[in-house]
Write a protein that holds these residues in place. Structure first.
Motif, mmCIF file in Angstrom:
data_model
loop_
_atom_site.group_PDB
_atom_site.id
_atom_site.type_symbol
_atom_site.label_atom_id
_atom_site.label_comp_id
_atom_site.label_asym_id
_atom_site.label_seq_id
_atom_site.Cartn_x
_atom_site.Cartn_y
_atom_site.Cartn_z
ATOM 1 N N TYR A 217 0.942 -2.574 6.041
ATOM 2 C CA TYR A 217 1.186 -2.737 4.596
ATOM 3 C C TYR A 217 1.832 -1.526 3.942
ATOM 4 C CZ TYR A 217 -1.922 -6.773 5.099
ATOM 5 O OH TYR A 217 -2.491 -7.954 5.478
ATOM 6 N N VAL A 218 2.124 -0.493 4.759
ATOM 7 C CA VAL A 218 2.757 0.696 4.158
ATOM 8 C C VAL A 218 4.269 0.623 4.387
ATOM 9 C CG1 VAL A 218 0.638 2.011 4.639
ATOM 10 C CG2 VAL A 218 2.587 2.236 6.183
ATOM 11 N N ARG B 190 4.333 11.941 3.680
ATOM 12 C CA ARG B 190 4.445 11.899 2.210
ATOM 13 C C ARG B 190 3.198 12.496 1.550
ATOM 14 N NH1 ARG B 190 4.874 6.239 1.151
ATOM 15 N NH2 ARG B 190 7.135 6.356 0.993
ATOM 16 N N ASP B 191 3.408 13.291 0.496
ATOM 17 C CA ASP B 191 2.270 13.852 -0.235
ATOM 18 C C ASP B 191 1.555 12.761 -1.023
ATOM 19 O OD1 ASP B 191 2.511 16.489 0.606
ATOM 20 O OD2 ASP B 191 4.077 16.906 -0.879
ATOM 21 N N TRP B 192 0.262 12.941 -1.210
ATOM 22 C CA TRP B 192 -0.558 11.916 -1.871
ATOM 23 C C TRP B 192 -0.089 11.610 -3.287
ATOM 24 C CZ3 TRP B 192 -3.166 12.989 -6.406
ATOM 25 C CH2 TRP B 192 -3.259 14.347 -6.762
ATOM 26 N N ASN B 193 0.365 12.661 -3.998
ATOM 27 C CA ASN B 193 0.753 12.429 -5.396
ATOM 28 C C ASN B 193 2.064 11.655 -5.472
ATOM 29 O OD1 ASN B 193 1.611 14.974 -4.270
ATOM 30 N ND2 ASN B 193 2.492 15.488 -6.241
ATOM 31 N N LEU B 194 2.889 11.735 -4.426
ATOM 32 C CA LEU B 194 4.110 10.924 -4.406
ATOM 33 C C LEU B 194 3.748 9.463 -4.135
ATOM 34 C CD1 LEU B 194 6.571 13.347 -2.583
ATOM 35 C CD2 LEU B 194 6.109 13.054 -5.031
ATOM 36 N N ALA B 195 2.689 9.262 -3.360
ATOM 37 C CA ALA B 195 2.207 7.893 -3.158
ATOM 38 C C ALA B 195 1.662 7.340 -4.479
ATOM 39 C CB ALA B 195 1.141 7.865 -2.058
ATOM 40 N N THR B 196 0.948 8.173 -5.213
ATOM 41 C CA THR B 196 0.451 7.739 -6.534
ATOM 42 C C THR B 196 1.626 7.376 -7.440
ATOM 43 O OG1 THR B 196 -1.372 9.311 -6.272
ATOM 44 C CG2 THR B 196 -1.067 8.363 -8.467
ATOM 45 N N LEU C 289 0.821 -1.211 0.000
ATOM 46 C CA LEU C 289 0.000 0.000 0.000
ATOM 47 C C LEU C 289 0.856 1.263 0.000
ATOM 48 C CD1 LEU C 289 -2.952 1.036 0.186
ATOM 49 C CD2 LEU C 289 -2.732 0.941 2.680
ATOM 50 N N ALA C 290 0.714 2.058 -1.049
ATOM 51 C CA ALA C 290 1.377 3.371 -1.092
ATOM 52 C C ALA C 290 0.504 4.328 -0.293
ATOM 53 C CB ALA C 290 1.484 3.847 -2.535
ATOM 54 N N HIS C 291 1.088 4.910 0.734
ATOM 55 C CA HIS C 291 0.283 5.799 1.582
ATOM 56 C C HIS C 291 1.128 6.979 2.012
ATOM 57 C CE1 HIS C 291 -2.836 6.967 4.390
ATOM 58 N NE2 HIS C 291 -1.985 6.954 5.390
#
Ligand code: GAL
Length: 411
Positions: A233-234, A241-247, A177-179
């Motif tokens: 799971y992260v 972390r910013d959301w777009n970096l997680a994306t 999970l990218a979070h």
């Protein structure tokens, strides 16, 4: 000579009527796809003779932007236009008043092209006080197609399936999970679990009606149990972390999934990634649709140029072309129901179909995490507990007690 003077005097007198529409626009759209989306409005505003002063305040979810807004209003210098949504619109209206844009709305027939639920969010005591740009769906999971194919994983339809897939990924050495560990992102995941494990009725009881029984229920304990599992799971660097970096982690194959609203799709599309080929979208496990409608509201300001700027902005925001182009970039779907979706991708079309179906059976619900369901104090009280739990070893029993207490104290 005399006639020249007379002419120039006449011009000077007439000048204010020709003042260019002007707007200072406060917003939080600073990621790649967000900036590309708001640029569409800026361009249209300029093409129509407007002068745009940009006031971007970085920070996904808009917390920092709302802090900046408060500071501006307190110093007696409210911006002309503000990205504002949900009950915060009515809160600001009660606190300071907002400009009445009913004339623009009526002239352009907004009532005929907006679903009632959206129109209601845009009104203050029956008058139009905000203009909607889109409908984002919050409860989505995004997956890296190649990773999932290689691992033989289907998009999960239950939280148990999600957990099983995540275990498989972990064993293969892949971050499931990218979070981004920011409070609003924790809240985003949390509300999808509340909806998924509890169903629409439970979501409504807990996060809209704030029913103490629901907040303290065994069901809510299960939600916190699942949040604890997800925490496992992260990756180690998730904090802040910013959301777009997680994306980007999902995009680049550094993680398999992200749970995030469809502004994440805007990032995939901006990087020329293709849904169904490079990435996959599916609603988070369970029934229901959590909506998040972005909109702009206008503070009461002096000056014809600013007032004209507000009217022009309101008109452009609801323009059919803007609603199409903006939303193609943003990952959302138009707020207007009369914009054809032919050029939109399959995730957007699914979003639209699900919105219709869920609206018919009462499971179209406002996102609490994105300021659509609750007033600021209540939403903040919930998010504080959610994020404290996610970032500690707090038990689910303690979490539900704290949740009920915090909500009660915020009323
Ligand atoms: C949401 C907003 C979206 C979005 C996201 C991340 O609250 O409604 O438009 O871009 O924050 O910044």
């Amino acid at each position: 000579m005399k006639s020249v003077l007379a002419a120039s005097t006449a011009l000077m007198v007439a000048a204010p009527a020709f003042a260019e529409p002007a707007a200072e626009v406060l917003h939080w759209w600073t990621s790649g796809s967000e900036a590309k989306s708001i640029a569409v409005l800026q361009e249209e505003f300029k093409e129509n003779g407007g002068t745009w002063t940009d006031m971007p305040v970085a920070g996904g979810g808009g917390d920092a932007a709302m802090t900046a807004l408060r500071a501006r209003v307190l110093s007696g210098n409210a911006p002309t236009a503000v990205q504002l949504k949900g009950p915060a619109i009515q809160e600001w209206y009660e606190e300071t008043g907002l400009a009445d844009i009913s004339a623009v709305a009526e002239e352009n027939g907004w009532a005929d092209v907006l679903p009632d639920a959206i129109a209601d969010h845009m009104k203050c005591e029956g008058k139009w006080c905000a203009a909607p740009v889109n409908v984002h769906r919050v409860n989505w999971i995004w997956g890296n197609k190649q990773i999932l194919d290689e691992q033989g994983i289907e998009m999960p339809t239950t939280w148990d399936e999600f957990n099983a897939a995540a275990e498989t990924l972990k064993e293969a050495g892949i971050t499931p999970l990218a979070h981004g560990g920011q409070a609003w992102q924790d809240a985003t995941v949390f509300e999808t679990v509340v909806l998924g494990l509890g169903g629409p009725e439970f979501y409504k009881a807990a996060l809209i009606d704030l029913d103490p029984e629901a907040l303290k229920s065994d069901r809510m304990k299960e939600v916190f149990d699942e949040m604890r599992i997800l925490r496992g799971y992260v990756d180690d660097n998730f904090s802040g972390r910013d959301w777009n970096l997680a994306t980007a982690m999902v995009m680049n194959g550094e993680a398999a999934f992200q749970i995030m609203g469809d502004w994440a799709k805007g990032e995939f599309l901006a990087a020329d990634k293709v849904p169904g080929t490079d990435f996959v979208c599916a609603p988070t496990p369970g029934d229901g649709y959590l909506y998040n409608v972005d909109s702009f509201a206008f503070f009461e300001v002096d000056g014809q140029d600013k007032q004209d700027g507000q009217a022009l902005l309101a008109k452009l925001i609801m323009g059919p072309n803007f609603q199409k182009v903006f939303n193609l970039n943003k990952g959302s779907i138009p707020a207007r129901t009369d914009v054809a979706l032919d050029d939109f991708d399959d995730c957007a079309k699914a979003s639209y179909d699900d919105m219709q179906a869920d609206s018919a059976d009462g499971s179209l619900l406002p996102s609490y995490a994105h300021g659509m369901a609750l007033r600021g104090a209540q939403a903040g009280a919930i998010t504080d507990v959610v994020t404290a739990h996610f970032n500690s070893d707090m038990s689910s029993e303690d979490a539900v007690q704290q949740l009920a207490d915090a909500v009660a104290a915020s009323m």
